[in-house]
Write a protein that holds these residues in place. Structure first.
Motif, PDB file in Angstrom:
ATOM      1  N   LEU A 193      10.738  37.381  33.068  1.00 17.99           N
ATOM      2  CA  LEU A 193      10.473  37.063  31.661  1.00 17.99           C
ATOM      3  C   LEU A 193       9.023  37.385  31.331  1.00 17.99           C
ATOM      4  N   THR A 235       4.041  31.947  20.655  1.00 19.67           N
ATOM      5  CA  THR A 235       5.398  31.407  20.822  1.00 19.67           C
ATOM      6  C   THR A 235       5.309  29.938  21.228  1.00 19.67           C
ATOM      7  N   ILE A 240      10.249  28.633  23.974  1.00 21.22           N
ATOM      8  CA  ILE A 240      10.190  29.297  25.283  1.00 21.22           C
ATOM      9  C   ILE A 240      11.127  28.616  26.280  1.00 21.22           C
ATOM     10  N   GLY A 243      14.725  29.359  25.804  1.00 16.36           N
ATOM     11  CA  GLY A 243      15.010  30.710  26.287  1.00 16.36           C
ATOM     12  C   GLY A 243      15.157  30.762  27.798  1.00 16.36           C
ATOM     13  N   TYR A 264      13.194  40.701  30.566  1.00 13.39           N
ATOM     14  CA  TYR A 264      13.241  40.460  29.117  1.00 13.39           C
ATOM     15  C   TYR A 264      11.848  40.138  28.580  1.00 13.39           C
ATOM     16  N   ILE A 266      10.060  37.599  26.116  1.00 11.44           N
ATOM     17  CA  ILE A 266      10.361  36.303  25.503  1.00 11.44           C
ATOM     18  C   ILE A 266       9.154  35.907  24.657  1.00 11.44           C
ATOM     19  N   THR A 314      12.339  41.430  21.061  1.00  6.46           N
ATOM     20  CA  THR A 314      13.181  40.468  21.789  1.00  6.46           C
ATOM     21  C   THR A 314      14.672  40.686  21.516  1.00  6.46           C
ATOM     22  N   LEU A 317      17.093  39.879  24.433  1.00  7.76           N
ATOM     23  CA  LEU A 317      17.253  38.438  24.689  1.00  7.76           C
ATOM     24  C   LEU A 317      18.122  37.795  23.600  1.00  7.76           C
ATOM     25  N   PHE A 323      18.810  34.162  21.686  1.00  8.30           N
ATOM     26  CA  PHE A 323      17.444  33.617  21.604  1.00  8.30           C
ATOM     27  C   PHE A 323      16.798  33.970  20.268  1.00  8.30           C
TER      28      PHE A 323
END
Length: 350
Positions: A193, A235, A240, A243, A264, A266, A314, A317, A323
């Protein structure tokens, strides 16, 4: 993708007294039935240890949380923990963080981010030996720093990231490469991530918003780099954590060459202008009565290792896990200001 039911599982979280780690542990303990969390942290003094102790004290209220103080760079220690607790899901968040610190203290990054991560991979590999509880999924922290000075935005995981501008970024890219080779060779699923500027209550004091707040409260000038012309994909911590938990519950699909591996982004996918962020922070601190006069700002050039902007694509995700961060910067900084008032201002005045 194979689904993983986290109920009744033993989960190992490294860096469990850190900002993301402690929030993840708390959410897992509250959301899943009979879950056992083994938390590892070396409680180092990169920043104020009392903040790590505060986060740990919140977790030790839960009977199904076990804390072990130790360093992931200690191979024997890691193998002992795996042998004793046999976790079936591992979340590696332990790392030496910070771009600027890596310029003056490179050794800390090699120890934690390279040797430490290698030890985790080795322990996951040996969990597949006869009769042991195998690690069904390794989830680990990478970073938006791997994108370096890429000009193309938003940053996509399909972009080439072969030119890191800091040692920190280089170690995180190395983690992704090491994880891929171990997933290929030994077959255990791994998901990386790439975190984008995580913030919120009880966050890291080396992060800009926390440092700004400390200086503002002291009546000091705050330094804003690149004359304020920087953008960050801030974020909020709760987004987070949601996710991460979603990712933990599904192993990645096989790559074209048959590897159970995925990386990914995030993040918030809505970069905020740094100056707007600072002004919102100032407003939130005023609303809480923490400050009552304008903030003094000093504008400085770009610092070595810094990048102009971070901006997460994103879509993967969102497609695979639904997400979608919901917390606005104003909501997030408001929550931070409330916590800061309680943790620092009210405490001091008692």
């Amino acid at each position: 993708m194979a689904k993983i039911d986290l109920n009744k599982r033993t989960i190992l979280v490294t860096g469990s007294s850190g900002f993301i780690g402690s929030n993840l542990c708390k959410a897992l303990l509250e959301q899943f039935e009979d879950i056992k969390i083994i938390g590892i942290d070396n409680m180092n003094d990169y920043y104020d240890v009392s903040l790590k102790e505060y986060r740990l004290s919140q977790l030790q209220k839960y009977s199904n949380y076990t804390f072990i103080k130790g360093d992931i760079a200690d191979k024997a220690f890691i193998h002992e923990v795996f042998a004793k607790y046999q976790p079936s899901v591992v979340v590696n968040l332990a790392a030496q963080a910070g771009v600027r610190y890596s310029i003056t203290n490179p050794d800390a990054y090699i120890q934690s981010n390279i040797i430490g991560f290698f030890n985790i991979l080795e322990a996951c590999r040996y969990s597949y030996d006869d009769g042991k509880t195998k690690v069904d999924h390794l989830v680990y922290a990478s970073s938006s720093s791997v994108y370096g000075s890429n000009k193309k935005v938003p940053y996509s995981t399909d972009d080439k990231v072969d030119n890191p501008v800091s040692l920190y970024a280089a170690t995180k890219k190395s983690n992704e490469l090491l994880a891929h080779s171990y997933s290929k060779l030994y077959g255990f699923p791994s998901t990386g991530l790439r975190f984008f500027t995580v913030y919120g209550p009880a966050g890291r004091p080396d992060m800009a918003y926390f440092k700004f707040t400390n200086k503002i409260v002291m009546g000091e000038k705050i330094q804003i780099y690149n004359n304020g012309d920087m953008k960050r994909d801030f974020t909020y911590i709760d987004d987070i954590v949601k996710g991460i938990i979603a990712v933990m519950q599904k192993t990645p699909e096989l790559t074209e060459d048959g590897v159970p591996y995925k990386v990914y982004n995030i993040g918030n996918s809505q970069p905020e202008d740094l100056l707007t962020f600072v002004n919102t922070l100032e407003e939130c601190l005023k609303n809480e009565g923490i400050i009552n006069k304008p903030v003094e700002k000093e504008f400085l050039p770009m610092q070595p290792g810094d990048v102009y902007q971070t901006f997460a694509d994103t879509r993967d995700l969102e497609k695979d896990f639904g997400f979608k961060p919901k917390t606005s910067v104003k909501e997030g900084l408001s929550a931070f200001a409330k916590w800061y008032k309680e943790a620092y201002i009210n405490k001091k005045n008692k």
